[in-house]
Design a protein around this motif. Structure first.
Motif, short mmCIF file in Angstrom:
data_model
loop_
_atom_site.label_atom_id
_atom_site.label_comp_id
_atom_site.label_asym_id
_atom_site.label_seq_id
_atom_site.Cartn_x
_atom_site.Cartn_y
_atom_site.Cartn_z
N THR A 149 29.15 29.12 -0.46
CA THR A 149 28.40 28.11 -1.21
C THR A 149 27.89 28.63 -2.55
O THR A 149 27.61 27.85 -3.45
CB THR A 149 27.20 27.61 -0.39
N ILE A 150 27.76 29.92 -2.68
CA ILE A 150 27.24 30.47 -3.93
C ILE A 150 28.28 31.30 -4.67
O ILE A 150 27.97 31.96 -5.66
CB ILE A 150 25.97 31.32 -3.71
N ARG A 151 29.51 31.23 -4.21
CA ARG A 151 30.57 32.05 -4.80
C ARG A 151 30.70 31.82 -6.30
O ARG A 151 30.83 32.75 -7.09
CB ARG A 151 31.89 31.73 -4.11
N THR A 152 30.70 30.53 -6.68
CA THR A 152 30.86 30.20 -8.09
C THR A 152 29.72 30.78 -8.92
O THR A 152 29.94 31.30 -10.02
CB THR A 152 30.92 28.66 -8.27
N LEU A 153 28.52 30.68 -8.39
CA LEU A 153 27.36 31.24 -9.11
C LEU A 153 27.49 32.75 -9.25
O LEU A 153 27.12 33.32 -10.29
CB LEU A 153 26.07 30.90 -8.37
N VAL A 154 27.99 33.39 -8.22
CA VAL A 154 28.17 34.84 -8.27
C VAL A 154 29.21 35.22 -9.33
O VAL A 154 28.99 36.12 -10.14
CB VAL A 154 28.59 35.40 -6.89
N VAL A 155 30.32 34.50 -9.33
CA VAL A 155 31.35 34.78 -10.33
C VAL A 155 30.81 34.54 -11.74
O VAL A 155 31.08 35.32 -12.66
CB VAL A 155 32.61 33.93 -10.06
N ASN A 156 30.04 33.48 -11.91
CA ASN A 156 29.44 33.18 -13.22
C ASN A 156 28.52 34.32 -13.67
O ASN A 156 28.53 34.72 -14.83
CB ASN A 156 28.63 31.88 -13.18
N LEU A 157 27.75 34.82 -12.72
CA LEU A 157 26.82 35.91 -13.03
C LEU A 157 27.60 37.16 -13.45
O LEU A 157 27.29 37.80 -14.46
CB LEU A 157 25.95 36.21 -11.80
N LEU A 158 28.62 37.49 -12.69
CA LEU A 158 29.39 38.70 -12.99
C LEU A 158 30.16 38.55 -14.30
O LEU A 158 30.20 39.49 -15.11
CB LEU A 158 30.36 39.00 -11.84
N SER A 159 30.75 37.41 -14.54
CA SER A 159 31.49 37.23 -15.79
C SER A 159 30.54 37.27 -16.99
O SER A 159 30.90 37.77 -18.06
CB SER A 159 32.31 35.95 -15.78
#
Lengths: 214, 169
Positions: A149-159
Motif C-alpha cells: 500500500t505504501i510502495r509508491t510512496l517509498v519509491v517516490n521518497l527514494l527517487s
C-alpha cells in the motif's frame, strides 16, 4: 509492574516530558535509555491531546498507552514526533545493514499513519532540513518497508533522494532502489549515473546498474 | 601478499573532497575506524578474491538486512609503517574459519589511527560489495557449508528466504 515502579517511572517521565515541552534544544539533548525512550515516544503522541499536564495524567496516560494505542494520528502530531526523532538521531552512529534505534522508532511511528510519515519524510528530504546521515538512514529504513500500500510512496521518497545535495543521501537512495528490485529502479539509477559528479559514487552507480541488469 | 581487511561503516566517507589534500582523508572516516578499548577489528587474509568473498559473506550474515558491504583492503605491511601492533583474537562471525583470520589492532593511539586511515587511502583500496554481490557471496558460503543457516542473524533469515537464498523450516 507494581505501583512503586509506576510512581518512579511516572516521576521520571514527568520530569523528562516537562523538558520536552519547554524547548526543542532540551529535546535534542535529552538522553534516555531504550526502555524510557519507547515510553516517551508513545506518550508524546498521547499527551499532545492533553491540555493539562499532571502527575495523575502521567500515570493515567501511561496505563492508557500500555492498554490501547490510537489508530490514527493527525499529520501535525506526526511532524512533531518526527522533529523529535530526527533531533535525537543526530548523534546515533549508523551503519548500513544494521537496524538502528532511529529506524525502530520510525517503524513504530509508521504503524500509526504510514502515508503521513512517508510524505513528511519526503518533504524533509526535499527541503534539506534533516542532517544527511539521518536522511540516509531514513532512506535505508524506507527501502525495507514491504507493505504494498505504501510502495509508491517509498519509491517516490527514494527517487527524490537521488537528487539530494549530499552524496551520502544519493548513495542511500540508489542502494534503496536496488533493494526494492523495482522495474523502474534501473531507469532512475541510469539518470542518477548521468548526473553524478563524484567519481567514486559514479563508479558505484555504474557497478550497481550492471549488477541489476545481469 | 598478505592483506588486512576492514569492514567500513560507509564508503562515502572515503571519497575525495575539495578540501582534502591528495594524501589526506575526510575526518568522517573515523566513523569507519571506531575503536573499543583502543582496539580495532580486522581480518588478515592472503589476498585471494575467494577469501575476501568468504569474509564478506560471514560479516553480511551478522547484520539485520541485506545491504552493501563496504570494505577496505591494504597490504599488511602498512601496520608496521604505522607502528601498530596486532593480537590474535577470534572473530564473532558464523564462519569458524573466517573467525580464525580475525585479529585486533591493539594499543592504538589517535596518531596511529590517522596514519592508518591515510595509509589505507593511499596504498589500499576502498571497495564495495553491492547488494547483488553480497547475496552471491552469501549463497556461495552457504552452498560450500561455510555458514549454517541457523547461525544467520534471525532478522536476516526471512529476508534471505524471500530472496530464495535460504530455506526456512
Amino acid at each position: 509492574m507494581n505501583n512503586g515502579d509506576v510512581a518512579t517511572d511516572s516521576y521520571r517521565l514527568e520530569h523528562r516530558y516537562s523538558l520536552m515541552r519547554n524547548s526543542a534544544t532540551e529535546v535534542s539533548r535529552l538522553k534516555t535509555d531504550g526502555d524510557f525512550r519507547d515510553r516517551i515516544n508513545s506518550m508524546i503522541i498521547v499527551f499532545r491531546n492533553v491540555q493539562e499536564y499532571s502527575h495523575v495524567g502521567v500515570v493515567t496516560g501511561f496505563a492508557s498507552v500500555n492498554s490501547s494505542i490510537p489508530d490514527v494520528f493527525v499529520p501535525r502530531q506526526i511532524e512533531e514526533h518526527l522533529d523529535y526523532l530526527c533531533s535525537i538521531a543526530y548523534d546515533e552512529p549508523f551503519e548500513v545493514g544494521i537496524e538502528s534505534q532511529f529506524s525502530r522508532d520510525l517503524q513504530r511511528l509508521c504503524m500509526y499513519n504510514p502515508s503521513a510519515v512517508l510524505q513528511s519524510l519526503r518533504t524533509r528530504l526535499m527541503d534539506n532540513s534533516t542532517n544527511s546521515s539521518v536522511s540516509a538512514e531514513i532512506l535505508q529504513w524506507a527501502s525495507r518497508q514491504e507493505a504494498a500500500t505504501i510502495r509508491t510512496l517509498v519509491v517516490n521518497l527514494l527517487s527524490a533522494g537521488l537528487h539530494h545535495p549530499s552524496s551520502l543521501v544519493r548513495d542511500a537512495a540508489a542502494s534503496g532502489l536496488a533493494y526494492l528490485d523495482e522495474d523502474s529502479a534501473i531507469a532512475y539509477l541510469r539518470q542518477a549515473f548521468e548526473r553524478e559528479g563524484i567519481p567514486e559514487l559514479r563508479d558505484d552507480l555504474e557497478d550497481l546498474i550492471h549488477s541489476l541488469e545481469t | 601478499m598478505s592483506i588486512i581487511f576492514r569492514k567500513l561503516a560507509q564508503k562515502r566517507h572515503w571519497d575525495g573532497k575539495p578540501w582534502t589534500e591528495q594524501d589526506d582523508v575526510q575526518a568522517d572516516v573515523v566513523n569507519c575506524l571506531r575503536t573499543k578499548e583502543n582496539k580495532l577489528s580486522v581480518f588478515m587474509l592472503d589476498g585471494s578474491s575467494s577469501q575476501i568473498a568468504r569474509v564478506v559473506a560471514a560479516l553480511a550474515v551478522t547484520r539485520d538486512s541485506i545491504a552493501n558491504l563496504d570494505l577496505a583492503i591494504a597490504p599488511s605491511d602498512i601496520l608496521a609503517q604505522c607502528g601498530i601492533r596486532t593480537d590474535r583474537a577470534p572473530g564473532q562471525t558464523p564462519d569458524p574459519e573466517v573467525n580464525n583470520w580475525h585479529q585486533d589492532l591493539v594499543d592504538l593511539t589517535i596518531l596511529q589511527l590517522a596514519r592508518l586511515a591515510v595509509a589505507i587511502r593511499s596504498k589500499g583500496q576502498i571497495k564495495r560489495y553491492n547488494l547483488k554481490k553480497v547475496e552471491e557471496a552469501i549463497r556461495l558460503s552457504l552452498n560450500d557449508n561455510y555458514i549454517q543457516t541457523e547461525r544467520i542473524n534471525k532478522n536476516l533469515q526471512f529476508s534471505l528466504a524471500k530472496r530464495r537464498i535460504v530455506q526456512l523450516h
